[in-house]
Design a protein around this motif. Structure first.
Motif, PDB file in Angstrom:
ATOM      1  N   LEU A  93      59.278 -24.979  25.675  1.00 43.03           N
ATOM      2  CA  LEU A  93      58.245 -25.393  26.639  1.00 43.03           C
ATOM      3  C   LEU A  93      56.848 -25.047  26.156  1.00 43.03           C
ATOM      4  CD1 LEU A  93      59.170 -24.551  30.319  1.00 43.03           C
ATOM      5  CD2 LEU A  93      59.003 -26.758  29.206  1.00 43.03           C
ATOM      6  N   CYS A  94      56.722 -23.864  25.495  1.00 46.32           N
ATOM      7  CA  CYS A  94      55.380 -23.464  25.062  1.00 46.32           C
ATOM      8  C   CYS A  94      54.866 -24.406  23.973  1.00 46.32           C
ATOM      9  CB  CYS A  94      55.349 -22.002  24.631  1.00 46.32           C
ATOM     10  SG  CYS A  94      56.593 -21.594  23.446  1.00 46.32           S
ATOM     11  N   SER A  95      55.770 -24.910  23.107  1.00 50.95           N
ATOM     12  CA  SER A  95      55.322 -25.876  22.082  1.00 50.95           C
ATOM     13  C   SER A  95      54.893 -27.176  22.748  1.00 50.95           C
ATOM     14  CB  SER A  95      56.443 -26.226  21.095  1.00 50.95           C
ATOM     15  OG  SER A  95      57.051 -25.087  20.633  1.00 50.95           O
ATOM     16  N   LEU A  96      55.658 -27.575  23.772  1.00 48.40           N
ATOM     17  CA  LEU A  96      55.312 -28.808  24.492  1.00 48.40           C
ATOM     18  C   LEU A  96      53.954 -28.641  25.172  1.00 48.40           C
ATOM     19  CD1 LEU A  96      56.907 -31.383  24.720  1.00 48.40           C
ATOM     20  CD2 LEU A  96      57.906 -30.557  26.853  1.00 48.40           C
ATOM     21  N   GLY A  97      53.763 -27.460  25.777  1.00 45.50           N
ATOM     22  CA  GLY A  97      52.483 -27.167  26.430  1.00 45.50           C
ATOM     23  C   GLY A  97      51.333 -27.238  25.429  1.00 45.50           C
ATOM     24  N   SER A  98      51.557 -26.675  24.215  1.00 44.25           N
ATOM     25  CA  SER A  98      50.490 -26.714  23.196  1.00 44.25           C
ATOM     26  C   SER A  98      50.232 -28.143  22.739  1.00 44.25           C
ATOM     27  CB  SER A  98      50.887 -25.899  21.960  1.00 44.25           C
ATOM     28  OG  SER A  98      51.177 -24.601  22.320  1.00 44.25           O
ATOM     29  N   ALA A  99      51.298 -28.936  22.628  1.00 45.57           N
ATOM     30  CA  ALA A  99      51.135 -30.334  22.197  1.00 45.57           C
ATOM     31  C   ALA A  99      50.312 -31.104  23.240  1.00 45.57           C
ATOM     32  CB  ALA A  99      52.497 -30.990  22.003  1.00 45.57           C
ATOM     33  N   TYR A 100      50.542 -30.812  24.507  1.00 39.55           N
ATOM     34  CA  TYR A 100      49.741 -31.438  25.570  1.00 39.55           C
ATOM     35  C   TYR A 100      48.271 -31.034  25.405  1.00 39.55           C
ATOM     36  CZ  TYR A 100      53.193 -33.496  28.805  1.00 39.55           C
ATOM     37  OH  TYR A 100      54.133 -34.297  29.395  1.00 39.55           O
ATOM     38  N   LEU A 101      48.077 -29.732  25.232  1.00 37.38           N
ATOM     39  CA  LEU A 101      46.715 -29.205  25.156  1.00 37.38           C
ATOM     40  C   LEU A 101      45.955 -29.817  23.965  1.00 37.38           C
ATOM     41  CD1 LEU A 101      46.119 -25.536  26.008  1.00 37.38           C
ATOM     42  CD2 LEU A 101      44.650 -26.662  24.393  1.00 37.38           C
ATOM     43  N   ASN A 102      46.630 -29.872  22.809  1.00 36.40           N
ATOM     44  CA  ASN A 102      45.976 -30.413  21.606  1.00 36.40           C
ATOM     45  C   ASN A 102      45.566 -31.866  21.780  1.00 36.40           C
ATOM     46  OD1 ASN A 102      46.191 -28.044  20.250  1.00 36.40           O
ATOM     47  ND2 ASN A 102      48.183 -28.537  19.334  1.00 36.40           N
ATOM     48  N   ARG A 103      46.307 -32.596  22.636  1.00 32.78           N
ATOM     49  CA  ARG A 103      45.983 -34.005  22.869  1.00 32.78           C
ATOM     50  C   ARG A 103      45.111 -34.195  24.112  1.00 32.78           C
ATOM     51  NH1 ARG A 103      50.669 -33.659  20.358  1.00 32.78           N
ATOM     52  NH2 ARG A 103      51.302 -35.297  18.900  1.00 32.78           N
ATOM     53  N   SER A 104      44.601 -33.094  24.680  1.00 32.33           N
ATOM     54  CA  SER A 104      43.811 -33.140  25.932  1.00 32.33           C
ATOM     55  C   SER A 104      44.594 -33.807  27.052  1.00 32.33           C
ATOM     56  CB  SER A 104      42.475 -33.867  25.707  1.00 32.33           C
ATOM     57  OG  SER A 104      41.733 -33.221  24.725  1.00 32.33           O
ATOM     58  N   ALA A 111      53.497 -24.423  32.374  1.00 36.17           N
ATOM     59  CA  ALA A 111      54.701 -24.146  31.584  1.00 36.17           C
ATOM     60  C   ALA A 111      54.401 -23.443  30.267  1.00 36.17           C
ATOM     61  CB  ALA A 111      55.444 -25.457  31.320  1.00 36.17           C
ATOM     62  N   CYS A 112      53.106 -23.320  29.941  1.00 31.89           N
ATOM     63  CA  CYS A 112      52.728 -22.802  28.616  1.00 31.89           C
ATOM     64  C   CYS A 112      53.280 -21.405  28.317  1.00 31.89           C
ATOM     65  CB  CYS A 112      51.213 -22.772  28.477  1.00 31.89           C
ATOM     66  SG  CYS A 112      50.585 -24.366  27.972  1.00 31.89           S
ATOM     67  N   CYS A 113      53.509 -20.603  29.350  1.00 31.09           N
ATOM     68  CA  CYS A 113      53.959 -19.220  29.105  1.00 31.09           C
ATOM     69  C   CYS A 113      55.419 -19.015  29.477  1.00 31.09           C
ATOM     70  CB  CYS A 113      53.117 -18.238  29.896  1.00 31.09           C
ATOM     71  SG  CYS A 113      51.369 -18.405  29.631  1.00 31.09           S
ATOM     72  N   ILE A 114      56.142 -20.067  29.802  1.00 30.63           N
ATOM     73  CA  ILE A 114      57.555 -19.896  30.175  1.00 30.63           C
ATOM     74  C   ILE A 114      58.386 -20.001  28.888  1.00 30.63           C
ATOM     75  CG2 ILE A 114      59.478 -20.809  31.546  1.00 30.63           C
ATOM     76  CD1 ILE A 114      57.435 -21.819  33.594  1.00 30.63           C
ATOM     77  N   PRO A 115      59.143 -18.942  28.559  1.00 28.75           N
ATOM     78  CA  PRO A 115      59.767 -18.893  27.223  1.00 28.75           C
ATOM     79  C   PRO A 115      61.090 -19.641  27.111  1.00 28.75           C
ATOM     80  CG  PRO A 115      60.168 -16.855  28.378  1.00 28.75           C
ATOM     81  CD  PRO A 115      59.342 -17.691  29.296  1.00 28.75           C
ATOM     82  N   GLY A 116      61.205 -20.783  27.799  1.00 27.08           N
ATOM     83  CA  GLY A 116      62.464 -21.526  27.765  1.00 27.08           C
ATOM     84  C   GLY A 116      62.360 -22.798  26.952  1.00 27.08           C
ATOM     85  N   ALA A 128      55.821 -22.140  37.807  1.00 30.81           N
ATOM     86  CA  ALA A 128      54.903 -20.996  37.888  1.00 30.81           C
ATOM     87  C   ALA A 128      53.573 -21.514  38.427  1.00 30.81           C
ATOM     88  CB  ALA A 128      54.697 -20.374  36.494  1.00 30.81           C
ATOM     89  N   HIS A 129      52.795 -20.607  38.994  1.00 23.59           N
ATOM     90  CA  HIS A 129      51.442 -20.934  39.460  1.00 23.59           C
ATOM     91  C   HIS A 129      51.435 -22.164  40.383  1.00 23.59           C
ATOM     92  CE1 HIS A 129      50.444 -18.068  36.356  1.00 23.59           C
ATOM     93  NE2 HIS A 129      51.093 -18.819  35.475  1.00 23.59           N
ATOM     94  N   GLY A 130      52.475 -22.259  41.229  1.00 19.11           N
ATOM     95  CA  GLY A 130      52.507 -23.321  42.238  1.00 19.11           C
ATOM     96  C   GLY A 130      52.983 -24.676  41.752  1.00 19.11           C
TER      97      GLY A 130
END
Ligand SMILES: Cc1cc2nc3c(=O)[nH]c(=O)nc-3n(C[C@H](O)[C@H](O)[C@H](O)COP(=O)(O)OP(=O)(O)OC[C@H]3O[C@@H](n4cnc5c(N)ncnc54)[C@H](O)[C@@H]3O)c2cc1C
Length: 286
Positions: A93-104, A111-116, A128-130
Motif C-alpha cells: 500500500l505504501c508503494s501505491l500511495g507513493s505512486a499516487y503522490l508522484n503523479r499528483s 493508506a501511505c502508512c499502512i504496512p499491508g 485510517a484518518h477517517g
C-alpha cells in the motif's frame, strides 16, 4: 536456489509477519504473478488447504504453524490510466500511495502508512484518518473456484475493517480510483499522517491495532482498565498505544493469545464491553 514460485516444505512464517511470531508452513510458495496464483490454486486446492498471506501485518500465526500450502502474494504490477489505477494484490500500500503522490493523484493519502499489501487491505477494508479502502475502490478481481470474477465495489460487502469476500476468494487485483490533486497538498497531508503515527504509535514487532473499535476506541477501554504495560511472556501491551501488543523478541503466539484473553476479560469485567479482535488468527490454535 529455488526456481520461480517453487513450492518448499517447512518454511518459518514468522519472517513474513510484522509480529515476528509463528510456526512453519507445511508447504510454502511465493507468487510473483497472478498466473502463479491461478496455477497454484488449480494444482493444490483439491490436495490441501491454501492460505494467502500479504505483508503479514494483520495476522497472528500459530506456534504450531499452518497446515497445507501458504502462498505469499508478491505480485507487483501497477498501471495508471484515465481516473483509475489497476494494481496487483501484492503491491504494498505504501508503494501505491507513493505512486499516487508522484503523479499528483489523490485518494490514497490515508493508506501511505499502512504496512499491508493491496490484497490484505481489501480483505480487511483497511483504513485510517477517517477513510478506508471501500472509499477508493472501483472494482476487485478475485479468483473464485477456478474462475476470475470482477466485483464492483458495492458487491464486495465492505464494512468497518471487514469485507464480504468468500473465505476461499483470492484477491488478484483491483481498480482503484484516482483524482487529480495538488502535489504540495498531498505531501503536507501525508507528512501530517506520518507525524501522527510517530507520536501515537509504537515501533517494534506488532500487528497494529489488535481489537476493533467498539463505541469508543478499544485503546480507550484497555488504558482505562489500567492494562498498559501488562505482560505475558515476551508479549506486552504498549504503554504508548494500549491497542497495540508488542513482541519484545521472544513472544510466542500462545503468549499473545493469553494476553488477548486477559485484556478481553478485564475490559469486560470493568466496563461490560466485549472487545472483538481485528487481527486474524492463521493456523492451528488449541
Ligand atoms: C504498525 C502497523 C500499523 C497499522 N496501521 C493500520 C491502520 O492504520 N489501519 C488499518 O486498517 N490497519 C492497520 N494495520 C494492520 C494491517 O497493516 C492492515 O490490516 C493491512 O491491510 C493488512 O494487509 P496485509 O497484506 O499485511 O494482510 P495480511 O496480514 O497478510 O493478511 C490479512 C488477511 O487478509 C488475507 N489476505 C491477504 N492477501 C490476500 C489476498 N490476495 N487474497 C485474499 N486474502 C488475502 C489473509 O489471509 C488474512 O486473512 C497496521 C499494522 C501495523 C503492523
Amino acid at each position: 536456489m529455488y526456481g520461480k514460485s517453487a513450492v518448499r516444505k517447512g518454511v518459518k512464517l514468522k519472517n513474513y509477519t510484522t509480529f515476528h511470531i509463528g510456526g512453519k508452513a507445511e508447504l510454502f510458495c511465493i507468487a510473483r504473478d497472478s498466473s502463479d496464483i491461478v496455477r497454484l490454486n488449480r494444482e493444490y486446492s483439491s490436495l490441501c488447504p491454501i492460505t494467502y498471506l500479504g505483508r503479514g501485518s494483520n495476522v497472528l500465526i500459530a506456534d504450531k504453524g499452518v497446515k497445507g500450502l501458504v502462498v505469499l502474494v508478491r505480485t507487483e504490477k501497477t498501471e495508471f490510466s484515465d481516473g483509475l489505477c489497476v494494481a496487483d494484490a501484492g503491491v504494498p500500500l505504501c508503494s501505491l500511495g507513493s505512486a499516487y503522490l508522484n503523479r499528483s493523484l489523490g485518494g490514497l493519502e490515508f493508506a501511505c502508512c499502512i504496512p499491508g499489501s493491496l490484497g490484505g487491505a481489501l480483505r480487511m477494508n483497511a483504513g485510517a484518518h477517517g477513510r478506508c479502502m471501500a472509499d477508493t475502490v472501483d472494482w476487485v478481481e478475485v479468483l473464485r473456484g477456478q474462475e476470475v470474477v470482477r466485483l464492483k465495489a458495492d458487491e464486495c460487502g465492505f464494512a468497518y475493517r471487514e469485507s464480504g469476500f468468500l473465505p476461499s476468494d483470492v484477491i488478484l487485483r483491483a481498480g482503484i480510483r484516482t483524482a487529480d490533486a495538488d502535489k504540495n497538498d498531498l505531501i503536507q497531508t501525508v507528512n501530517k499522517y506520518k507525524a501522527f503515527r510517530r507520536e501515537h504509535q509504537p515501533t517494534g514487532f506488532s500487528a497494529g491495532s489488535v481489537f476493533k473499535a467498539a463505541d469508543r476506541p478499544a485503546g480507550y477501554y484497555i488504558d482505562a482498565a489500567g492494562l498498559k504495560g501488562l505482560e505475558c511472556g515476551g508479549a506486552f501491551v504498549s504503554k504508548l498505544h494500549a491497542n497495540f501488543i508488542i513482541n519484545s523478541g521472544f513472544a510466542t503466539a500462545e503468549n499473545v493469545t493469553a494476553l488477548i484473553d486477559e485484556i478481553k476479560a478485564r475490559v469486560f469485567a470493568v466496563f461490560g464491553v466485549q472487545l472483538k479482535e481485528e487481527i486474524i488468527y492463521l493456523g492451528e490454535f488449541d
